[in-house]
Design an enzyme around this catalytic site. Structure first.
Site, PDB file in Angstrom:
ATOM      1  N   ARG B 143      63.608 -31.053  96.162  1.00 15.90           N
ATOM      2  CA  ARG B 143      62.815 -31.836  97.124  1.00 15.90           C
ATOM      3  C   ARG B 143      61.543 -31.156  97.591  1.00 15.90           C
ATOM      4  NH1 ARG B 143      68.111 -32.604  98.431  1.00 15.90           N
ATOM      5  NH2 ARG B 143      68.817 -34.396  97.270  1.00 15.90           N
ATOM      6  N   GLY B 203      76.239 -29.600  97.677  1.00 19.18           N
ATOM      7  CA  GLY B 203      77.557 -29.541  97.033  1.00 19.18           C
ATOM      8  C   GLY B 203      78.594 -30.367  97.767  1.00 19.18           C
ATOM      9  N   GLU B 205      79.979 -33.139  97.403  1.00 21.97           N
ATOM     10  CA  GLU B 205      81.011 -33.898  96.702  1.00 21.97           C
ATOM     11  C   GLU B 205      81.990 -32.973  95.979  1.00 21.97           C
ATOM     12  OE1 GLU B 205      78.049 -35.605  97.456  1.00 21.97           O
ATOM     13  OE2 GLU B 205      79.580 -36.637  98.600  1.00 21.97           O
ATOM     14  N   ASN B 273      78.561 -35.339 104.556  1.00 20.17           N
ATOM     15  CA  ASN B 273      79.874 -35.957 104.673  1.00 20.17           C
ATOM     16  C   ASN B 273      80.997 -34.919 104.663  1.00 20.17           C
ATOM     17  OD1 ASN B 273      78.859 -36.031 101.672  1.00 20.17           O
ATOM     18  ND2 ASN B 273      81.081 -35.796 101.570  1.00 20.17           N
ATOM     19  N   ASP B 316      81.475 -41.856 103.268  1.00 16.51           N
ATOM     20  CA  ASP B 316      80.436 -40.978 102.706  1.00 16.51           C
ATOM     21  C   ASP B 316      79.117 -41.118 103.452  1.00 16.51           C
ATOM     22  OD1 ASP B 316      79.173 -39.134 101.097  1.00 16.51           O
ATOM     23  OD2 ASP B 316      78.917 -40.486  99.390  1.00 16.51           O
ATOM     24  N   ASP B 318      76.836 -39.348 105.108  1.00 21.27           N
ATOM     25  CA  ASP B 318      76.104 -38.143 105.515  1.00 21.27           C
ATOM     26  C   ASP B 318      75.124 -38.462 106.650  1.00 21.27           C
ATOM     27  OD1 ASP B 318      76.084 -36.164 102.748  1.00 21.27           O
ATOM     28  OD2 ASP B 318      76.440 -38.294 102.459  1.00 21.27           O
TER      29      ASP B 318
END
Lengths: 154, 562
Positions: B143, B203, B205, B273, B316, B318
């Site tokens: 990003r 990371g 997930e 999350n 999920d 976030d």
């Protein structure tokens, strides 16, 4: 569908996947042999990869390093055609041109652990089989690990 | 057989290119200068343009009257050679940094460039070799970079942070900050604060333990690390099971750059999350500090306060997206946050007190948050094997791509995604580096749309919206020219009237937008730098366009020189 199990090299040979223009047009990627880099007392590693005649592949196809760091790689073209290699390297990939019956070197720096691929970026050498793997084992430094008890792995 | 022909030694790939190899030295960018970034709008000195995350520029050469003449000045093509990780998920997600006519921008696969901001000439390049098999939940992306102290700082897919010489691109230091065997990576744009570089973890997930690091800007040594999941006995640990292992792999990663208030010396970090994403039964409790806005003392790394947007998340959701800092008309120091869960939060940024919360999307079925902040879940994956549909989907009503605040209109322009999803709980055991979702998930392939919403953060009123057939998956940018810029998933870069939402101009860039454009000027000419390239976690935010054209070009627009 039928599947087979047992000796991998024999299966590949039987299926015609380990050479040029047999079952497939090229050699299926990842079908070559496995080799190991040698480590010197200073931690620097050395290894040699070779292009055999008319096989359009790297031997060994998979080169294993014990850890990340500096690798002095010797590249030999025993083929009767011209190839090259673009190799992973921190900072910028390295390139070497390999005419018929040529030998050269590449100084590489790579992090571990992880897998990196390299290939001959001329024509479709990469697709015909001239794509090799550098597999780096080991662990990241302890200070980079998460503060938690050891976790299960696959 | 004769002796081998001597092929010599391999050379850097860029040696066989027109890359110049060096960039002009610029004036030093340090903490003081970044604090005053708003006073030099010709540059885009830090990720959001300014520490407050407003993504607002005082540049006004391009305005409502002449924007229709905006044209490409130059295009930079990133390209790729050989096999790269996430070969089908690469995306150009960066926000270009510009200092005195030199642009520094990162791309997929560990690449970073210095470009002439006027001509697009490639001044230097750096490529960090990225393992092909590194765990990436959401694509081969980066990003952006931070620029300062004569260096360019970049995080890498294999969880390193590197500092490069700003004039040559040569590596100055390289610090391993994460464990790739544990599924960690780094995709965030670093933030320079004082003499440190702040970098958060990726990371989410893979069942990691999210953290934020501050590194010494000169050496790369870690000054502090702040974990976003407390250990047993630490504050917040009561929100995790007493006798379980859930906290060890609880998530709460920090994969979006924090904003920062220099007066309060607080970083505002959104956290990711909990893990597993959709199976809450293995982690009973609120699961702090997942899905939270966390204020962190920049000197010590200690958490000063937190506000959790979705306690015990099962969707999920976030809360990693930016926390935009602004002051109310009465001078109260506030923070705005448009969450994945579809609610817009306004907090007092001195203490985390809720000032206002209201929905900013049309469809919310997962649950409800009252104006007082009481959260009531309604629809969630609960029974094993039973599909549950909910809105917003796991990419949220707004994903990580950023909103912008106009200091002229007082409005915040929010890129909104209206996409639902179905999750079916499927329990699985945890193993390092293996995705740890606890569900099968299918995001809707139809019945989606998007819009840019102009929201008054003081009243909560939506003043206008510019509706689009497809969701908005890129950051907005607003300027003193009275314009809001927005990239679309179908490739258009659009200029809207900041007061009315009327579309005034567009240009088709050939691939979808999933980045954060910036603006700058050189020799009095205003430019807009727009990374394009449809990729990343498309299956999460807009699978209806999984078949759209990929790309990795950086477009730069300006008014024609007469």
């Amino acid at each position: 569908m039928t599947t087979t199990s047992g000796d991998r090299a024999a299966q590949l040979a039987e299926a015609g996947l380990d050479g040029q223009n047999r079952t497939a047009l090229g050699r299926v990627l990842g079908t070559g042999s496995i080799g190991y880099a040698e480590e010197g007392p200073d931690g620097k590693m050395t290894a040699t990869v070779r292009i055999p005649e008319d096989e359009l592949c790297w031997e060994p196809g998979t080169l294993i390093l014990p850890h990340g760091g500096d690798l002095e790689l010797t590249l030999i073209n025993d083929d009767k055609n011209t190839h090259c290699a673009v190799l992973p390297n921190n900072g910028d990939p390295k390139i070497i041109w390999l005419v018929n019956h040529a030998k050269g070197t590449a100084s590489l720096n790579l992090d571990g652990p992880g897998t990196y691929y390299y290939g001959s970026t001329t024509g479709n050498d990469e697709g015909r089989g001239l794509t090799g793997a550098i597999v780096i084992g080991g662990e990241v430094p302890d200070e980079a690990k998460l503060d938690r008890p050891p976790q299960p792995r696959p | 057989m004769t002796d081998y022909v001597d092929a010599g030694a391999a050379i850097p790939h860029q040696q066989l290119s027109a890359v110049k190899g060096s960039a002009p030295a610029t004036g030093n960018v340090d903490y003081e200068r970044i604090q005053g970034a708003r006073s030099e709008p010709q540059n885009w000195l830090t990720y959001y343009g300014t520490y407050d995350g407003q993504r607002y520029s005082d540049l006004d050469q391009v305005n409502k009257d002449n924007v229709k003449r905006l044209s490409p000045a130059w295009v930079f093509q990133a390209g790729a050679t050989g096999m790269q990780s996430g070969a089908s998920t690469y995306s150009f997600e960066a926000s270009p940094i510009v200092v005195e006519g030199v642009m520094y921008v990162s791309g997929p696969d560990g690449r970073c460039w210095a470009l002439d901001a006027v001509t697009g000439e490639e001044l230097w390049r750096y490529k960090h070799a990225s393992p092909y098999d590194v765990s990436l939940c959401c694509g081969n992306v980066n990003r952006g970079v931070a620029v300062g102290h004569g260096k360019v700082y970049m995080a890498t897919l294999n969880a390193h942070v590197v500092a490069l010489d700003a004039t040559t691109g040569e590596k100055v230091w390289d610090t391993t900050v994460g464990d790739v065997r544990a599924g960690e990576s780094r995709t965030v744009a670093p933030l320079i604060v004082k003499d440190m570089v702040v970098v958060g973890s990726s990371g989410g997930e893979f069942g990691t333990r999210g953290c934020l690091d501050a590194l010494d800007a000169q050496t790369g040594e870690r000054r502090w690390r702040s974990y976003m999941i407390p250990k047993p006995g630490e504050p917040g640990s009561e929100t995790w099971p007493d006798d379980g292992e859930a906290w060890q792999r609880g998530g709460a990663n920090c994969w979006v750059t924090p904003t920062y208030d220099p007066e309060l010396e607080l970083l505002y970090q959104g956290t990711g999350n909990p893990a597993p994403d959709f199976d809450g039964a293995v982690r009973p409790g609120d699961n702090l500090y997942t899905d939270s806005i966390v204020a962190i003392d920049v000197n010590t790394g200690q958490i000063r306060w937190h506000y959790q947007c979705t306690p015990h998340d099962l969707w999920d959701y976030d809360s990693t997206m930016e926390n935009l800092l602004f002051d109310a008309p009465d001078g109260r120091k506030l923070l705005a946050h448009a969450d994945k869960n579809g609610y817009f939060f306004v907090l007092d940024r001195t203490n985390g007190e809720l000032v206002r919360v209201f929905p900013f999307v049309d469809r919310i079925t997962w649950g409800e948050i009252t104006p007082e902040g009481k959260v009531t879940p309604k629809v969630y994956p609960d029974e094993e094997g039973v599909p549950v549909h909910f809105w917003p989907g796991p990419a949220g009503g707004k994903e990580w791509t950023h909103m912008a605040y106009s200091r002229q209109t007082g409005l915040i322009y929010v890129p909104v995604q209206e996409v639902g999803a179905t999750a079916t709980r499927r329990r699985r055991e945890f193993k390092e580096s293996i995705p740890y979702w606890g569900a099968g998930v299918a995001v809707d392939l139809e019945d989606f749309y998007g819009y840019v919403a102009a929201i008054d953060p003081v009243s909560g009123e939506e003043k206008w919206r510019w509706r689009n057939e497809y969701p908005m998956c890129a950051s907005t940018l607003v300027t003193a020219g009275g314009l809001v810029f927005q990239g679309t998933p179908t490739g258009e870069f659009v200029a809207l009237d900041a007061e009315t939402g009327e579309k005034l101009w567009q240009f088709q860039c050939g691939s979808g937008h999933h980045s954060s454009p910036s603006t700058y000027s050189v020799d009095g000419r205003q430019y807009f730098a727009v990374p394009t390239g449809w990729g990343g976690w498309i299956e999460g935010f807009l699978p209806g366009l999984l078949g759209a054209a990929a790309g990795d070009a950086l477009f730069v627009f300006a008014l024609p020189q007469d």
